[in-house]
Motif scaffolding. Structure first.
Motif, PDB file in Angstrom:
ATOM      1  N   LYS A  47       0.868  -1.175   0.000  1.00  0.00           N
ATOM      2  CA  LYS A  47       0.000   0.000   0.000  1.00  0.00           C
ATOM      3  C   LYS A  47       0.901   1.220   0.000  1.00  0.00           C
ATOM      4  O   LYS A  47       1.786   1.342   0.852  1.00  0.00           O
ATOM      5  N   ASP A  78      -2.130  11.012 -10.939  1.00  0.00           N
ATOM      6  CA  ASP A  78      -2.239  11.416  -9.541  1.00  0.00           C
ATOM      7  C   ASP A  78      -0.984  11.022  -8.766  1.00  0.00           C
ATOM      8  O   ASP A  78      -0.651  11.631  -7.747  1.00  0.00           O
ATOM      9  N   LEU A  79      -0.289   9.985  -9.228  1.00  0.00           N
ATOM     10  CA  LEU A  79       0.957   9.584  -8.603  1.00  0.00           C
ATOM     11  C   LEU A  79       2.110  10.491  -9.026  1.00  0.00           C
ATOM     12  O   LEU A  79       2.952  10.879  -8.228  1.00  0.00           O
ATOM     13  N   TRP A  85      -2.674   0.465 -11.566  1.00  0.00           N
ATOM     14  CA  TRP A  85      -3.536   1.652 -11.651  1.00  0.00           C
ATOM     15  C   TRP A  85      -4.661   1.452 -12.673  1.00  0.00           C
ATOM     16  O   TRP A  85      -5.146   2.393 -13.286  1.00  0.00           O
ATOM     17  N   HIS A 145       1.148   5.283   0.179  1.00  0.00           N
ATOM     18  CA  HIS A 145       0.508   6.552   0.530  1.00  0.00           C
ATOM     19  C   HIS A 145       1.379   7.676  -0.030  1.00  0.00           C
ATOM     20  O   HIS A 145       2.506   7.890   0.439  1.00  0.00           O
ATOM     21  N   ASN A 167       1.068  11.779  -2.046  1.00  0.00           N
ATOM     22  CA  ASN A 167       0.294  12.896  -2.594  1.00  0.00           C
ATOM     23  C   ASN A 167      -1.177  12.858  -2.183  1.00  0.00           C
ATOM     24  O   ASN A 167      -2.064  13.245  -2.946  1.00  0.00           O
ATOM     25  N   GLY A 168      -1.452  12.385  -0.977  1.00  0.00           N
ATOM     26  CA  GLY A 168      -2.829  12.325  -0.506  1.00  0.00           C
ATOM     27  C   GLY A 168      -3.637  11.199  -1.108  1.00  0.00           C
ATOM     28  O   GLY A 168      -4.848  11.117  -0.889  1.00  0.00           O
ATOM     29  N   ASN A 169      -3.000  10.329  -1.875  1.00  0.00           N
ATOM     30  CA  ASN A 169      -3.678   9.194  -2.505  1.00  0.00           C
ATOM     31  C   ASN A 169      -3.106   7.885  -1.963  1.00  0.00           C
ATOM     32  O   ASN A 169      -1.981   7.846  -1.448  1.00  0.00           O
ATOM     33  N   ILE A 170      -3.879   6.828  -2.095  1.00  0.00           N
ATOM     34  CA  ILE A 170      -3.393   5.494  -1.757  1.00  0.00           C
ATOM     35  C   ILE A 170      -3.381   4.665  -3.039  1.00  0.00           C
ATOM     36  O   ILE A 170      -4.409   4.496  -3.689  1.00  0.00           O
ATOM     37  N   PHE A 171      -2.203   4.203  -3.404  1.00  0.00           N
ATOM     38  CA  PHE A 171      -2.052   3.308  -4.540  1.00  0.00           C
ATOM     39  C   PHE A 171      -1.715   1.917  -4.018  1.00  0.00           C
ATOM     40  O   PHE A 171      -1.281   1.738  -2.880  1.00  0.00           O
ATOM     41  N   LYS A 203      -7.304   3.628 -11.432  1.00  0.00           N
ATOM     42  CA  LYS A 203      -6.877   4.924 -10.913  1.00  0.00           C
ATOM     43  C   LYS A 203      -6.182   5.708 -12.011  1.00  0.00           C
ATOM     44  O   LYS A 203      -5.839   5.166 -13.061  1.00  0.00           O
ATOM     45  N   ASN A 204      -5.975   6.976 -11.769  1.00  0.00           N
ATOM     46  CA  ASN A 204      -5.248   7.823 -12.715  1.00  0.00           C
ATOM     47  C   ASN A 204      -3.799   7.893 -12.289  1.00  0.00           C
ATOM     48  O   ASN A 204      -3.484   8.451 -11.223  1.00  0.00           O
TER      49      ASN A 204
END
Length: 432
Positions: free
Chosen positions: A365, A429-430, A422, A367, A369-373, A425-426
């Motif tokens: 997991k 964003d990472l 991803w 964490h 840029n405020g995102n979780i990938f 997801k985009n």
């Protein structure tokens, strides 16, 4: 509602032979003229490649840890809609997940509401498989064992004991696979299978013939013919205008199909070879997937014009994602297992080494840029003097234990040992 065969091939544990049997069944069905859609539970990017060769159709990862359950259901439906048969290969043992059943083959079978074909290693057992079958049949009511195939069976008389066990437990026997030392998939390098399609093709043909002699595949298809739920398809696809360059050759090829599909929504993809090409394509985003750079160190190191082009792109602030082998390539050098040093791109001020190899693997997991990938880590190399001033984000295991896995950001270059997923997801964003 249309009915068609759909099933997941699983086993009580790894080493039962489910991969060999899966690929033999895929080729058998393909040879019958059926449109076969293969899938693989979990993060393995090698089995999907070999599925594709066996079935003649791209294989898709289904992973309920790295992606949502709705995403898994959607891509299963999307790729199965045109197929005559959908075949999912499980991962590890049927109930083995990242945490208990989370991400397991059983969870995916329940989610998709498809039956399970159990492959059991019967090499050193006979009627004693009865309690094993009873346990797998009754342990969790959310899954259905439609039938069992016994592997490594010594004789027809041996199989009779196994059939007796099936009868007493109430599980349908679908046949057995005799042990044959000549029929095995090509060897694996560091736990991962490597071979080309021409070498693989003759072996898988022989496996398909071998299995079909003693396994009732027609009965399997009849037992697993169930209603197919067509997915809701969104026809509106907005495509971006980015120029995206993806490294793809023998050294860099560990990619998830849905990652590439997501990149296609951002713009036009051009594939290039760091081994053979002299220049980068015109690009806005550069993606280096993992692979086997350590097997091609001399060729990668000798391609000075490509290394220079990549370094200049990074220095000018070009957007780059480098995973595992890609990160190794961007460093100063890679040291092989015999302590020979091979200069690489030189953008990241660190070295990686194959000396004193130790496996590091597992779900991750991320964490940032405020995102979780989500992603997966699998490597034997290690970083020497990592560029700590470029560290970003925090990395956790599937059980939320903080790890010392590194995620680097230097200018607009993101690099890590992690293979990101991803598909829903985009990735931008990472990067930003």
């Amino acid at each position: 509602m249309k009915k068609k065969p759909q099933f997941l091939i699983a086993a009580p544990s790894s080493g039962s032979g489910k991969t060999t049997i899966t690929q033999g069944i895929l080729r058998y069905l393909k040879n019958k003229g059926l449109q076969v859609q293969p899938f693989k539970c979990g993060p393995d990017y090698l089995d999907t490649k070999h599925h594709s060769w066996a079935a003649g159709n791209v294989s898709i990862n289904l992973d309920t840890f790295m992606s949502s359950k709705s995403h898994v259901k959607n891509i299963y439906g999307k790729y199965s809609i045109q197929a005559d048969v959908s075949v999912v290969e499980g991962v590890m043992g049927l109930f083995d997940g990242a945490k208990k059943m989370e991400g397991s083959s059983a969870q995916i079978a329940e989610l998709l509401d498809i039956p399970i074909i159990l492959v059991v290693n019967a090499k050193a057992t006979a009627y004693s498989v009865a309690p094993l079958l009873f346990g797998f049949k009754n342990f969790y009511p959310g899954v259905k064992i439609a039938g069992v195939i016994f592997n490594f069976v010594s004789s027809e008389s041996h199989y009779q004991f196994l059939k007796d066990a099936c009868e007493d437990v109430g599980v349908t026997p679908l046949g057995y696979v005799p042990k044959n030392e000549k029929l095995h998939l090509p060897s694996r390098y560091l736990g991962l299978q490597i071979t080309d399609s021409s070498q693989y093709n003759s072996t898988i043909e022989e496996i398909a013939i071998h299995i079909s002699k003693t396994v009732d595949i027609e009965k399997l298809l009849e037992l697993t013919k169930i209603p197919f739920q067509e997915p809701e398809v969104d026809e509106t696809i907005e495509r971006g205008n980015l120029k995206i360059s993806v490294a793809k050759d023998e050294a860099f090829n560990f990619t998830y199909h849905e990652n590439l599909a997501a990149l296609e929504k951002l713009g036009e993809i051009t594939f290039f070879s760091p081994l053979r090409d002299q220049h980068l394509p015109a690009t806005d985003l550069l993606y280096f997937a993992g692979g086997y750079p350590e097997l091609y160190l001399d060729e990668l190191s000798s391609n000075e014009s490509m290394k220079k082009a990549v370094k200049e792109f990074c220095l000018k602030g070009g957007r780059v994602l480098a995973e595992c082998g890609g990160m190794m390539y961007l460093g100063d050098s890679i040291i092989d297992s015999d302590s020979n040093k091979f200069p690489m791109v030189g953008y990241l001020d660190q070295k990686t080494s194959m000396e004193n190899m130790k496996l590091k693997l597992g779900y991750r997991k991320i964490h940032v840029n405020g995102n979780i990938f989500f992603g997966h880590e699998f490597h034997y190399s290690h970083i020497i003097n990592p560029s700590m001033k470029f560290l970003v984000g925090e990395i956790y295991s599937a059980r939320d234990q903080k790890l010392d896995t590194f995620l680097f950001r230097k200018n607009n270059t993101i690099a890590s040992y992690i293979h990101f997923y991803w598909g829903e997801k985009n990735i931008m964003d990472l990067l930003f």
